[in-house]
Design a protein around this motif. Structure first.
Motif, PDB file in Angstrom:
ATOM      1  N   GLU A  30      -1.306   5.911  10.415  1.00  0.00           N
ATOM      2  CA  GLU A  30      -0.002   6.432  10.021  1.00  0.00           C
ATOM      3  C   GLU A  30       0.871   5.325   9.429  1.00  0.00           C
ATOM      4  N   VAL A  31       1.831   5.716   8.621  1.00  0.00           N
ATOM      5  CA  VAL A  31       2.800   4.754   8.089  1.00  0.00           C
ATOM      6  C   VAL A  31       3.558   4.120   9.253  1.00  0.00           C
ATOM      7  N   PRO A  32       3.616   2.789   9.324  1.00  0.00           N
ATOM      8  CA  PRO A  32       4.363   2.136  10.407  1.00  0.00           C
ATOM      9  C   PRO A  32       5.827   2.564  10.399  1.00  0.00           C
ATOM     10  N   GLU A  33       6.428   2.575  11.563  1.00  0.00           N
ATOM     11  CA  GLU A  33       7.810   3.024  11.689  1.00  0.00           C
ATOM     12  C   GLU A  33       8.742   2.267  10.751  1.00  0.00           C
TER      13      GLU A  33
ATOM     14  N   ALA B 219       0.824  -1.206   0.000  1.00  0.00           N
ATOM     15  CA  ALA B 219       0.000   0.000   0.000  1.00  0.00           C
ATOM     16  C   ALA B 219       0.860   1.258   0.000  1.00  0.00           C
ATOM     17  N   VAL B 220       1.844   1.296   0.893  1.00  0.00           N
ATOM     18  CA  VAL B 220       2.696   2.480   1.008  1.00  0.00           C
ATOM     19  C   VAL B 220       3.572   2.641  -0.244  1.00  0.00           C
ATOM     20  N   GLY B 221       4.211   1.551  -0.662  1.00  0.00           N
ATOM     21  CA  GLY B 221       5.082   1.624  -1.834  1.00  0.00           C
ATOM     22  C   GLY B 221       4.337   1.993  -3.095  1.00  0.00           C
TER      23      GLY B 221
ATOM     24  N   ASP C 252      10.979   3.634  -8.598  1.00  0.00           N
ATOM     25  CA  ASP C 252      11.304   2.211  -8.691  1.00  0.00           C
ATOM     26  C   ASP C 252      11.663   1.630  -7.328  1.00  0.00           C
ATOM     27  N   TYR C 253      12.281   2.431  -6.493  1.00  0.00           N
ATOM     28  CA  TYR C 253      12.610   2.019  -5.124  1.00  0.00           C
ATOM     29  C   TYR C 253      11.329   1.644  -4.372  1.00  0.00           C
ATOM     30  N   CYS C 254      10.321   2.510  -4.461  1.00  0.00           N
ATOM     31  CA  CYS C 254       9.033   2.247  -3.813  1.00  0.00           C
ATOM     32  C   CYS C 254       8.345   1.022  -4.409  1.00  0.00           C
ATOM     33  N   LEU C 255       8.452   0.872  -5.720  1.00  0.00           N
ATOM     34  CA  LEU C 255       7.795  -0.252  -6.390  1.00  0.00           C
ATOM     35  C   LEU C 255       8.420  -1.583  -5.996  1.00  0.00           C
TER      36      LEU C 255
ATOM     37  N   LEU D 139      10.376   4.544   3.197  1.00  0.00           N
ATOM     38  CA  LEU D 139       9.784   4.743   1.877  1.00  0.00           C
ATOM     39  C   LEU D 139       9.225   6.153   1.696  1.00  0.00           C
ATOM     40  N   THR D 140       8.793   6.774   2.770  1.00  0.00           N
ATOM     41  CA  THR D 140       8.131   8.075   2.669  1.00  0.00           C
ATOM     42  C   THR D 140       9.032   9.240   3.054  1.00  0.00           C
ATOM     43  N   GLU D 141      10.234   8.932   3.514  1.00  0.00           N
ATOM     44  CA  GLU D 141      11.149   9.973   3.949  1.00  0.00           C
ATOM     45  C   GLU D 141      11.429  10.974   2.827  1.00  0.00           C
TER      46      GLU D 141
END
Length: 230
Positions: free
Chosen positions: A58-61, A33-35, A160-163, A66-68
């Motif tokens: 919230e996005v888990p720690e 979901a996040v990626g 691509d990192y997120c994917l 990924l969201t930084e």
């Protein structure tokens, strides 16, 4: 209400340019979901959109790597007060129930639903590929379709990192039965594109927060044997 099932090409054609977009994903967000959500955010930003991701939780720690640098918080109350989306897209969210308390806020306003689950409850026109191991595979295909059609000029940095993180997360680092030959083909293309897969997999599967370690320690210390240790 009947919603239209879209192809990859039709989905790419429906992506907005230069608009304000809200991307929603399911509560208790996982790596897919996040990626997937943040990869789509980067792609839409490359089209000139103003984009924010939102979720009930919230996005888990352990997934914040990924969201930084992309978005500080995904909680609705932390979105900019002056942000009013003209388009709303959901990713990896198979039903209204999965959206949690946010669904009533946007009911009837979803423009597009992108998901890979075979069993779902469409609540907007949808692009669903149940043979995909992760929604990340679908966003990968979408990114390459956008590139081929000239909708974007290059794949944005970190997309691509997120994917890769999305796909690796939903396949248990490629161990689960949902992995297909196509999954490995996509992964190989992401590796060829320069994604640091070792770091991603270390963060996803080999590192733990202090709270996780303490919880596991408490569980192990409470183990008991029964039936002669069987």
């Amino acid at each position: 209400m009947d919603f239209q099932r879209l192809t990859l090409s039709e989905t790419a054609a429906r992506l907005p340019a230069g608009e304000s977009v809200l991307i929603l994903f399911h509560r208790h967000p996982d790596g897919d979901a996040v990626g997937s959500g943040f990869a789509l955010k980067l792609l839409l930003e490359a089209m000139g959109c103003t984009v924010y991701c939102v979720c009930e939780d919230e996005v888990p720690e352990r997934l914040r790597f990924l969201t930084e640098g992309l978005q500080d918080s995904i909680k609705q109350e932390n979105l900019p007060a002056d942000f009013t989306p003209s388009r709303i897209i959901s990713v990896d969210t198979a039903s209204p129930a999965q959206a949690g308390t946010l669904y009533p806020c946007y009911e009837g306003r979803f423009d597009l639903m992108i998901d890979h689950h075979a069993k779902g409850e469409p609540y907007a026109d949808y692009y669903v590929a149940s043979d995909a191991a992760a929604t990340g595979e679908m966003i990968f295909d979408l990114s390459r379709e956008m590139l081929a059609r000239g909708i974007i000029k290059v794949i944005p940095e970190k997309t691509d990192y997120c994917l890769y993180a999305a796909i690796s997360s939903d396949t248990g680092c490629f161990k689960y039965s949902n992995v297909t030959p196509r999954t490995h083909v996509i992964a190989s293309e992401l590796v060829a594109a320069g994604v640091d897969t070792a770091t991603i997999n270390h963060k996803l599967f080999e590192s733990k927060t202090q709270s996780q370690m303490l919880a596991e320690g408490a569980a192990i210390s409470g183990l008991a044997k029964y039936f002669g240790g069987r």
